[in-house]
Scaffold this motif. Structure first.
Motif, mmCIF file in Angstrom:
data_model
loop_
_atom_site.group_PDB
_atom_site.id
_atom_site.type_symbol
_atom_site.label_atom_id
_atom_site.label_comp_id
_atom_site.label_asym_id
_atom_site.label_seq_id
_atom_site.Cartn_x
_atom_site.Cartn_y
_atom_site.Cartn_z
ATOM 1 N N LEU A 52 0.823 -1.203 0.038
ATOM 2 C CA LEU A 52 0.022 -0.242 -0.012
ATOM 3 C C LEU A 52 0.819 1.454 -0.074
ATOM 4 C CD1 LEU A 52 -2.593 1.561 0.472
ATOM 5 C CD2 LEU A 52 -2.441 1.232 2.764
ATOM 6 N N SER A 53 1.893 1.205 0.668
ATOM 7 C CA SER A 53 2.558 2.503 1.057
ATOM 8 C C SER A 53 3.632 2.657 -0.301
ATOM 9 C CB SER A 53 3.537 2.300 2.245
ATOM 10 O OG SER A 53 2.997 2.117 3.195
ATOM 11 N N ALA A 54 3.874 1.527 -0.820
ATOM 12 C CA ALA A 54 4.589 1.598 -2.233
ATOM 13 C C ALA A 54 3.763 2.206 -3.314
ATOM 14 C CB ALA A 54 5.420 0.275 -2.522
ATOM 15 N N ALA A 55 2.523 1.909 -3.324
ATOM 16 C CA ALA A 55 1.610 2.338 -4.316
ATOM 17 C C ALA A 55 1.459 3.777 -3.964
ATOM 18 C CB ALA A 55 0.369 1.751 -4.220
ATOM 19 N N ARG A 58 4.115 5.791 -5.257
ATOM 20 C CA ARG A 58 4.153 5.948 -6.774
ATOM 21 C C ARG A 58 3.003 6.716 -7.379
ATOM 22 N NH1 ARG A 58 5.552 0.376 -6.072
ATOM 23 N NH2 ARG A 58 3.493 -0.052 -6.758
ATOM 24 N N GLY A 59 2.101 6.968 -6.290
ATOM 25 C CA GLY A 59 0.838 7.619 -7.122
ATOM 26 C C GLY A 59 -0.090 6.819 -7.714
ATOM 27 N N GLU A 60 -0.133 5.648 -7.366
ATOM 28 C CA GLU A 60 -0.897 4.343 -7.981
ATOM 29 C C GLU A 60 -2.236 4.305 -7.065
ATOM 30 O OE1 GLU A 60 1.659 1.213 -8.430
ATOM 31 O OE2 GLU A 60 2.627 1.914 -10.172
ATOM 32 N N TRP A 61 -2.973 5.227 -7.172
ATOM 33 C CA TRP A 61 -4.086 5.224 -6.261
ATOM 34 C C TRP A 61 -5.016 4.039 -6.271
ATOM 35 C CZ3 TRP A 61 -1.974 8.597 -3.501
ATOM 36 C CH2 TRP A 61 -1.447 9.678 -4.335
ATOM 37 N N ALA A 62 -5.256 3.612 -7.325
ATOM 38 C CA ALA A 62 -6.059 2.300 -7.721
ATOM 39 C C ALA A 62 -5.484 1.238 -7.086
ATOM 40 C CB ALA A 62 -6.544 1.909 -9.090
ATOM 41 N N THR A 63 -4.250 1.084 -7.160
ATOM 42 C CA THR A 63 -3.304 0.073 -6.566
ATOM 43 C C THR A 63 -3.407 -0.182 -4.919
ATOM 44 O OG1 THR A 63 -1.932 -0.437 -8.518
ATOM 45 C CG2 THR A 63 -1.042 -1.413 -6.436
ATOM 46 N N ALA A 64 -3.318 1.063 -4.408
ATOM 47 C CA ALA A 64 -3.402 1.360 -3.073
ATOM 48 C C ALA A 64 -4.713 1.164 -2.481
ATOM 49 C CB ALA A 64 -3.184 2.878 -2.770
ATOM 50 N N LEU A 65 -5.720 1.304 -3.304
ATOM 51 C CA LEU A 65 -7.057 1.028 -2.799
ATOM 52 C C LEU A 65 -7.105 -0.512 -2.514
ATOM 53 C CD1 LEU A 65 -10.045 1.804 -1.762
ATOM 54 C CD2 LEU A 65 -10.423 1.845 -3.884
ATOM 55 N N LYS A 66 -6.550 -1.114 -3.271
ATOM 56 C CA LYS A 66 -6.590 -2.845 -3.648
ATOM 57 C C LYS A 66 -6.120 -3.261 -2.176
ATOM 58 C CE LYS A 66 -3.792 -5.214 -6.133
ATOM 59 N NZ LYS A 66 -3.095 -6.069 -7.197
ATOM 60 N N ASN A 119 -12.801 -9.017 -7.070
ATOM 61 C CA ASN A 119 -11.634 -9.485 -6.080
ATOM 62 C C ASN A 119 -11.478 -8.755 -4.806
ATOM 63 O OD1 ASN A 119 -10.976 -11.812 -7.648
ATOM 64 N ND2 ASN A 119 -9.387 -10.885 -8.576
ATOM 65 N N ALA A 120 -11.901 -7.466 -5.060
ATOM 66 C CA ALA A 120 -11.921 -6.680 -3.802
ATOM 67 C C ALA A 120 -12.760 -7.035 -2.711
ATOM 68 C CB ALA A 120 -12.000 -5.071 -4.268
ATOM 69 N N ALA A 121 -13.955 -7.283 -3.198
ATOM 70 C CA ALA A 121 -14.958 -7.883 -2.209
ATOM 71 C C ALA A 121 -14.581 -9.136 -1.484
ATOM 72 C CB ALA A 121 -16.295 -8.086 -3.067
ATOM 73 N N ALA A 122 -13.909 -9.924 -2.255
ATOM 74 C CA ALA A 122 -13.726 -11.503 -2.138
ATOM 75 C C ALA A 122 -12.463 -11.179 -1.008
ATOM 76 C CB ALA A 122 -13.085 -12.198 -3.009
ATOM 77 N N ASN A 123 -11.518 -10.504 -1.285
ATOM 78 C CA ASN A 123 -10.147 -10.267 -0.293
ATOM 79 C C ASN A 123 -10.753 -9.447 1.047
ATOM 80 O OD1 ASN A 123 -8.386 -11.142 -2.149
ATOM 81 N ND2 ASN A 123 -8.097 -9.259 -3.106
#
Length: 228
Positions: A52-55, A58-66, A119-123
């Motif tokens: 999460l911190s790495a994302a 890097r400004g990768e907001w969608a990845t951070a949300l994951k 997958n977000a809901a499953a995780n």
């Protein structure tokens, strides 16, 4: 005078034969979400925080949300487990941990039906289940342990082994073997999870339902024996 039935002591939840299926499920769930649900950890929230911190940097907001979603789900899972424990503290008919196991089985059964487009809901659900598990089952043979992660168990095992070398007390060696045994069982669950998930895909999580159901049955029979 009618004999009063005492509340379950909960000791059956601390037996190794109960814990082994719960630990196997913990390792299995981590492998399942990482392989089948977008390389997200269900249990290892430290790994999710790093990713999460790495994302974020890097400004990768969608990845951070994951990675933020399972973290939040884990947090609320701990709160829920404590809420169930508090609500059932005066219940003399059922150990609250059995209710937790039943809830875990139902939730993981639902996860198997969630498509990979969600997958977000499953995780989130699996992380919530992991939090319920780690908060509800944290003792084995009287020793504090974690059923869904290994770092604390490794530290405690090494500490106990050093205590044995220093004092030569058999209890310290037994404690060390308990922790190393937990780590080995978790690793077996993760390995099995990787193989089964590769073969069965999203439905593989149902294996965890079977494992947790076995633990629930063992706890139930153990509580009945304690009351006799």
């Amino acid at each position: 005078m009618k004999k009063r039935i005492s509340a379950p002591s909960g000791k059956s939840s601390e037996m190794f034969r109960t814990a082994v299926f719960i630990i196997l499920s913990g390792g299995f769930q981590d492998a399942y979400t990482f392989i089948a649900r977008g390389k997200v950890f269900a249990n290892a929230q430290t790994g999710n925080i790093v990713l999460l911190s790495a994302a974020l940097f890097r400004g990768e907001w969608a990845t951070a949300l994951k990675y933020a979603v399972p973290l939040a789900a884990f947090f609320f899972g701990v709160l829920t487990a404590e809420g169930v424990h508090y609500s059932c503290r005066k219940n003399e008919k059922m150990n609250w941990r059995q209710l937790i196991l039943i809830a875990e089985v139902v939730l993981l059964l639902c996860v198997g039906f969630i498509p990979d487009t969600a997958n977000a809901a499953a995780n989130a659900i699996v992380s919530f289940v992991c939090a319920l598990q780690v908060q509800s089952f944290h003792k084995i043979n009287g020793h504090i342990y974690a059923s869904t992660m290994c770092i604390g168990n490794m530290r405690s095992g090494a500490e106990s082994l050093f205590a044995f070398f220093r004092t030569h007390e058999k209890e310290a060696l037994k404690k060390a073997f308990t922790y190393f045994g937990v780590i080995c069982v978790f690793a077996c669950g993760a390995g099995a999870g990787a193989l089964v998930t590769t073969a069965l895909g999203l439905r593989a999580v149902w294996v965890c339902c079977v494992l947790l159901a076995v633990s629930c049955v063992i706890m139930y029979t153990g509580e009945k024996a304690e009351k006799k």
